[in-house]
Scaffold this motif. Structure first.
Motif, PDB file in Angstrom:
ATOM      1  N   ARG A 132      80.140  86.132  47.832  1.00  0.00           N
ATOM      2  CA  ARG A 132      80.947  84.927  48.029  1.00  0.00           C
ATOM      3  C   ARG A 132      80.425  83.719  47.275  1.00  0.00           C
ATOM      4  O   ARG A 132      80.865  82.601  47.515  1.00  0.00           O
ATOM      5  CB  ARG A 132      80.998  84.594  49.521  1.00  0.00           C
ATOM      6  CG  ARG A 132      81.508  85.722  50.394  1.00  0.00           C
ATOM      7  CD  ARG A 132      82.915  86.174  50.036  1.00  0.00           C
ATOM      8  NE  ARG A 132      83.273  87.358  50.787  1.00  0.00           N
ATOM      9  CZ  ARG A 132      83.793  87.341  52.019  1.00  0.00           C
ATOM     10  NH1 ARG A 132      83.989  86.189  52.625  1.00  0.00           N
ATOM     11  NH2 ARG A 132      84.096  88.468  52.629  1.00  0.00           N
ATOM     12  N   GLY A 133      79.498  83.919  46.374  1.00  0.00           N
ATOM     13  CA  GLY A 133      78.896  82.839  45.622  1.00  0.00           C
ATOM     14  C   GLY A 133      77.531  83.258  45.149  1.00  0.00           C
ATOM     15  O   GLY A 133      77.241  84.466  45.060  1.00  0.00           O
ATOM     16  N   ALA A 134      76.670  82.301  44.836  1.00  0.00           N
ATOM     17  CA  ALA A 134      75.338  82.632  44.323  1.00  0.00           C
ATOM     18  C   ALA A 134      74.324  81.623  44.809  1.00  0.00           C
ATOM     19  O   ALA A 134      74.644  80.453  45.047  1.00  0.00           O
ATOM     20  CB  ALA A 134      75.338  82.673  42.796  1.00  0.00           C
ATOM     21  N   LEU A 135      73.079  82.089  44.950  1.00  0.00           N
ATOM     22  CA  LEU A 135      71.948  81.212  45.233  1.00  0.00           C
ATOM     23  C   LEU A 135      71.299  80.854  43.897  1.00  0.00           C
ATOM     24  O   LEU A 135      70.947  81.745  43.113  1.00  0.00           O
ATOM     25  CB  LEU A 135      70.939  81.914  46.133  1.00  0.00           C
ATOM     26  CG  LEU A 135      69.782  81.025  46.606  1.00  0.00           C
ATOM     27  CD1 LEU A 135      70.265  80.072  47.686  1.00  0.00           C
ATOM     28  CD2 LEU A 135      68.625  81.866  47.138  1.00  0.00           C
ATOM     29  N   ILE A 136      71.119  79.562  43.656  1.00  0.00           N
ATOM     30  CA  ILE A 136      70.658  79.066  42.366  1.00  0.00           C
ATOM     31  C   ILE A 136      69.323  78.345  42.540  1.00  0.00           C
ATOM     32  O   ILE A 136      69.262  77.253  43.121  1.00  0.00           O
ATOM     33  CB  ILE A 136      71.675  78.079  41.755  1.00  0.00           C
ATOM     34  CG1 ILE A 136      73.044  78.708  41.649  1.00  0.00           C
ATOM     35  CG2 ILE A 136      71.190  77.591  40.397  1.00  0.00           C
ATOM     36  CD1 ILE A 136      73.100  79.890  40.706  1.00  0.00           C
ATOM     37  N   PRO A 137      68.218  78.910  42.068  1.00  0.00           N
ATOM     38  CA  PRO A 137      66.946  78.170  42.105  1.00  0.00           C
ATOM     39  C   PRO A 137      67.032  76.921  41.232  1.00  0.00           C
ATOM     40  O   PRO A 137      67.661  76.934  40.166  1.00  0.00           O
ATOM     41  CB  PRO A 137      65.936  79.169  41.528  1.00  0.00           C
ATOM     42  CG  PRO A 137      66.596  80.511  41.690  1.00  0.00           C
ATOM     43  CD  PRO A 137      68.056  80.261  41.535  1.00  0.00           C
ATOM     44  N   VAL A 138      66.401  75.841  41.661  1.00  0.00           N
ATOM     45  CA  VAL A 138      66.520  74.585  40.924  1.00  0.00           C
ATOM     46  C   VAL A 138      65.557  74.502  39.751  1.00  0.00           C
ATOM     47  O   VAL A 138      65.710  73.632  38.891  1.00  0.00           O
ATOM     48  CB  VAL A 138      66.328  73.368  41.857  1.00  0.00           C
ATOM     49  CG1 VAL A 138      67.361  73.363  42.957  1.00  0.00           C
ATOM     50  CG2 VAL A 138      64.922  73.321  42.440  1.00  0.00           C
ATOM     51  N   THR A 139      64.572  75.385  39.711  1.00  0.00           N
ATOM     52  CA  THR A 139      63.633  75.439  38.591  1.00  0.00           C
ATOM     53  C   THR A 139      63.545  76.874  38.099  1.00  0.00           C
ATOM     54  O   THR A 139      63.366  77.795  38.903  1.00  0.00           O
ATOM     55  CB  THR A 139      62.236  74.947  39.005  1.00  0.00           C
ATOM     56  OG1 THR A 139      62.344  73.627  39.541  1.00  0.00           O
ATOM     57  CG2 THR A 139      61.291  74.915  37.821  1.00  0.00           C
ATOM     58  N   VAL A 140      63.691  77.075  36.812  1.00  0.00           N
ATOM     59  CA  VAL A 140      63.720  78.411  36.225  1.00  0.00           C
ATOM     60  C   VAL A 140      62.723  78.453  35.073  1.00  0.00           C
ATOM     61  O   VAL A 140      62.902  77.779  34.057  1.00  0.00           O
ATOM     62  CB  VAL A 140      65.133  78.765  35.717  1.00  0.00           C
ATOM     63  CG1 VAL A 140      65.153  80.158  35.093  1.00  0.00           C
ATOM     64  CG2 VAL A 140      66.148  78.671  36.857  1.00  0.00           C
ATOM     65  N   VAL A 141      61.654  79.222  35.262  1.00  0.00           N
ATOM     66  CA  VAL A 141      60.590  79.323  34.259  1.00  0.00           C
ATOM     67  C   VAL A 141      60.162  77.928  33.793  1.00  0.00           C
ATOM     68  O   VAL A 141      60.079  77.636  32.595  1.00  0.00           O
ATOM     69  CB  VAL A 141      61.010  80.209  33.065  1.00  0.00           C
ATOM     70  CG1 VAL A 141      59.783  80.636  32.257  1.00  0.00           C
ATOM     71  CG2 VAL A 141      61.759  81.446  33.518  1.00  0.00           C
ATOM     72  N   GLY A 142      59.932  77.035  34.762  1.00  0.00           N
ATOM     73  CA  GLY A 142      59.425  75.714  34.458  1.00  0.00           C
ATOM     74  C   GLY A 142      60.450  74.699  34.008  1.00  0.00           C
ATOM     75  O   GLY A 142      60.109  73.545  33.741  1.00  0.00           O
ATOM     76  N   ARG A 143      61.727  75.084  33.935  1.00  0.00           N
ATOM     77  CA  ARG A 143      62.776  74.154  33.503  1.00  0.00           C
ATOM     78  C   ARG A 143      63.773  73.938  34.639  1.00  0.00           C
ATOM     79  O   ARG A 143      64.103  74.873  35.367  1.00  0.00           O
ATOM     80  CB  ARG A 143      63.511  74.682  32.270  1.00  0.00           C
ATOM     81  CG  ARG A 143      62.630  74.802  31.032  1.00  0.00           C
ATOM     82  CD  ARG A 143      63.450  75.245  29.842  1.00  0.00           C
ATOM     83  NE  ARG A 143      63.991  76.593  30.023  1.00  0.00           N
ATOM     84  CZ  ARG A 143      64.963  77.112  29.289  1.00  0.00           C
ATOM     85  NH1 ARG A 143      65.525  76.396  28.330  1.00  0.00           N
ATOM     86  NH2 ARG A 143      65.376  78.346  29.512  1.00  0.00           N
ATOM     87  N   LEU A 164      77.899  77.512  44.821  1.00  0.00           N
ATOM     88  CA  LEU A 164      76.547  77.684  44.311  1.00  0.00           C
ATOM     89  C   LEU A 164      75.600  76.964  45.264  1.00  0.00           C
ATOM     90  O   LEU A 164      75.643  75.740  45.379  1.00  0.00           O
ATOM     91  CB  LEU A 164      76.422  77.110  42.904  1.00  0.00           C
ATOM     92  CG  LEU A 164      77.347  77.701  41.842  1.00  0.00           C
ATOM     93  CD1 LEU A 164      77.123  77.006  40.499  1.00  0.00           C
ATOM     94  CD2 LEU A 164      77.165  79.202  41.709  1.00  0.00           C
ATOM     95  N   SER A 165      74.769  77.730  45.965  1.00  0.00           N
ATOM     96  CA  SER A 165      73.796  77.155  46.888  1.00  0.00           C
ATOM     97  C   SER A 165      72.478  76.964  46.156  1.00  0.00           C
ATOM     98  O   SER A 165      71.914  77.923  45.618  1.00  0.00           O
ATOM     99  CB  SER A 165      73.588  78.077  48.094  1.00  0.00           C
ATOM    100  OG  SER A 165      74.754  78.117  48.895  1.00  0.00           O
ATOM    101  N   LEU A 166      71.989  75.750  46.107  1.00  0.00           N
ATOM    102  CA  LEU A 166      70.728  75.455  45.437  1.00  0.00           C
ATOM    103  C   LEU A 166      69.565  75.837  46.343  1.00  0.00           C
ATOM    104  O   LEU A 166      69.688  75.887  47.564  1.00  0.00           O
ATOM    105  CB  LEU A 166      70.649  73.975  45.090  1.00  0.00           C
ATOM    106  CG  LEU A 166      71.788  73.399  44.250  1.00  0.00           C
ATOM    107  CD1 LEU A 166      71.521  71.935  43.948  1.00  0.00           C
ATOM    108  CD2 LEU A 166      71.996  74.192  42.978  1.00  0.00           C
ATOM    109  N   HIS A 167      68.411  76.093  45.719  1.00  0.00           N
ATOM    110  CA  HIS A 167      67.222  76.407  46.505  1.00  0.00           C
ATOM    111  C   HIS A 167      65.980  76.118  45.669  1.00  0.00           C
ATOM    112  O   HIS A 167      65.913  76.486  44.499  1.00  0.00           O
ATOM    113  CB  HIS A 167      67.205  77.876  46.935  1.00  0.00           C
ATOM    114  CG  HIS A 167      66.318  78.122  48.118  1.00  0.00           C
ATOM    115  ND1 HIS A 167      64.940  78.143  48.024  1.00  0.00           N
ATOM    116  CD2 HIS A 167      66.599  78.334  49.422  1.00  0.00           C
ATOM    117  CE1 HIS A 167      64.424  78.370  49.218  1.00  0.00           C
ATOM    118  NE2 HIS A 167      65.404  78.474  50.092  1.00  0.00           N
ATOM    119  N   PRO A 168      64.971  75.461  46.263  1.00  0.00           N
ATOM    120  CA  PRO A 168      63.735  75.221  45.517  1.00  0.00           C
ATOM    121  C   PRO A 168      62.924  76.500  45.352  1.00  0.00           C
ATOM    122  O   PRO A 168      63.010  77.426  46.153  1.00  0.00           O
ATOM    123  CB  PRO A 168      62.986  74.219  46.389  1.00  0.00           C
ATOM    124  CG  PRO A 168      63.474  74.491  47.775  1.00  0.00           C
ATOM    125  CD  PRO A 168      64.919  74.889  47.612  1.00  0.00           C
TER     126      PRO A 168
END
Length: 312
Positions: A132-143, A164-168
């Motif tokens: 039903r959507g996606a979990l999106i990390p807010v930092t990806v390989v340091g960016r 899109l659910s953000l997550h640290p």
């Protein structure tokens, strides 16, 4: 009262554990600790990997439906081809777990954000699997997200209505927050808030005005800094209209054990943008339920907004 809908609940698939055990470089499994990056990791517990425990706590706490996502810190640390392969395998397993668990489990996709085109394609495939959507990390390989040219993904998410659910996860400054539990108590909210503001200031929410984004952990720092953000943005000319007008279009979970914070969240964002969440297994579902019960009985917060947003 309707059963609660929990929009922030985690599980670690078997394929992720096997992948981590096969490696000796970040991310990898060091004993029972997931070493995500230098300076950041977390301990694997039975609650992370045993879905039956997860469902038992849901039932005991009065949670009827859980939006279930994988625990971050793995796929988001991998280069494009490797991330795409693991994300596909994770999504296949999560979709299968959700089918076996019945309508109570609603899976969210894991995406290879280091390859934006592959991430967009995987979201399409995941939605076809019933996610039903996606979990999106807010930092990806340091960016952070604004540095990744994710417009292909945002275009698909907006067109399909997929939240899109953000997550640290591991921030670029992890080594400065490794002591005194500062990573989870301070670094995570700071990193998430910075990511949201940079998406705003780089025009993502203008280019994709119907994009549905969920900010975790009681909105991170946004509700508490909204007035300061508006003031400083106007003072330094970084935006022609108050950022709060756009930020209030976002959704937030109510993952907080402190009722005063939840009350402020409701006042700032409005009950039609706030949804119950537990952050299981990192936090206690019963404690989150109790904190929410002290602040509101609004059906929108308990289940209504989540039901509409995630099309339950």
């Amino acid at each position: 009262m309707s059963p609660l809908v929990d929009v922030h609940r985690h599980h670690m698939p078997d394929i992720t554990v096997a992948f981590l055990r096969s490696r000796r470089t970040w991310p990898y499994l060091d004993g029972d600790v997931v070493a995500c990056t230098p300076g950041y990791g977390y301990r694997i517990t039975p609650e992370m990997t045993d879905l039956s425990r997860n469902i038992e706590e849901m039932t005991a706490a009065g949670v009827g439906t859980a939006v279930l996502s994988t625990i971050v810190g793995v796929v988001d640390q991998l280069p494009g081809p490797e991330a795409a392969t693991l994300a596909r395998e994770v999504n296949d397993e999560m979709a299968g777990l959700a089918r076996s668990g019945g309508p109570r489990l609603v899976p969210m996709a894991t995406l290879p954000l280091s390859d934006p085109e592959a991430a967009a394609a995987e979201l399409v495939r995941a939605l076809d699997l019933g996610m039903r959507g996606a979990l999106i990390p807010v930092t990806v390989v340091g960016r952070q997200l604004h540095e990744l040219d994710l417009d292909p993904l945002f275009e698909v998410a907006e067109a399909t209505g997929a939240p899109l659910s953000l997550h640290p996860t591991s921030p670029a400054f992890a080594e400065h927050f490794a002591d005194h539990a500062l990573m989870s108590s301070l670094a995570f909210p700071v990193d998430t808030t910075a990511a949201v503001l940079r998406l705003l200031y780089t025009g993502v929410f203008d280019r994709f005005p119907r994009l549905k984004v969920v900010v975790p952990h009681a909105g991170s720092l946004l509700p508490y800094l909204m007035g300061r953000i508006d003031r400083e943005a106007g003072k330094y000319g970084v935006r022609t209209e108050p950022p709060s007008r756009t930020l209030r279009r976002l959704y937030v979970d109510a993952v907080s054990l402190w009722p005063p914070a939840i009350r402020l969240l409701l006042e700032v964002m409005g009950a039609d943008r706030v949804m119950f969440g537990s952050d299981y297994p990192f936090w206690s579902t019963p404690e989150n339920v109790a904190a929410l019960a002290e602040t509101t009985t609004d059906e929108r917060v308990l289940s209504g907004t989540a039901t509409a947003l995630f099309r339950l």
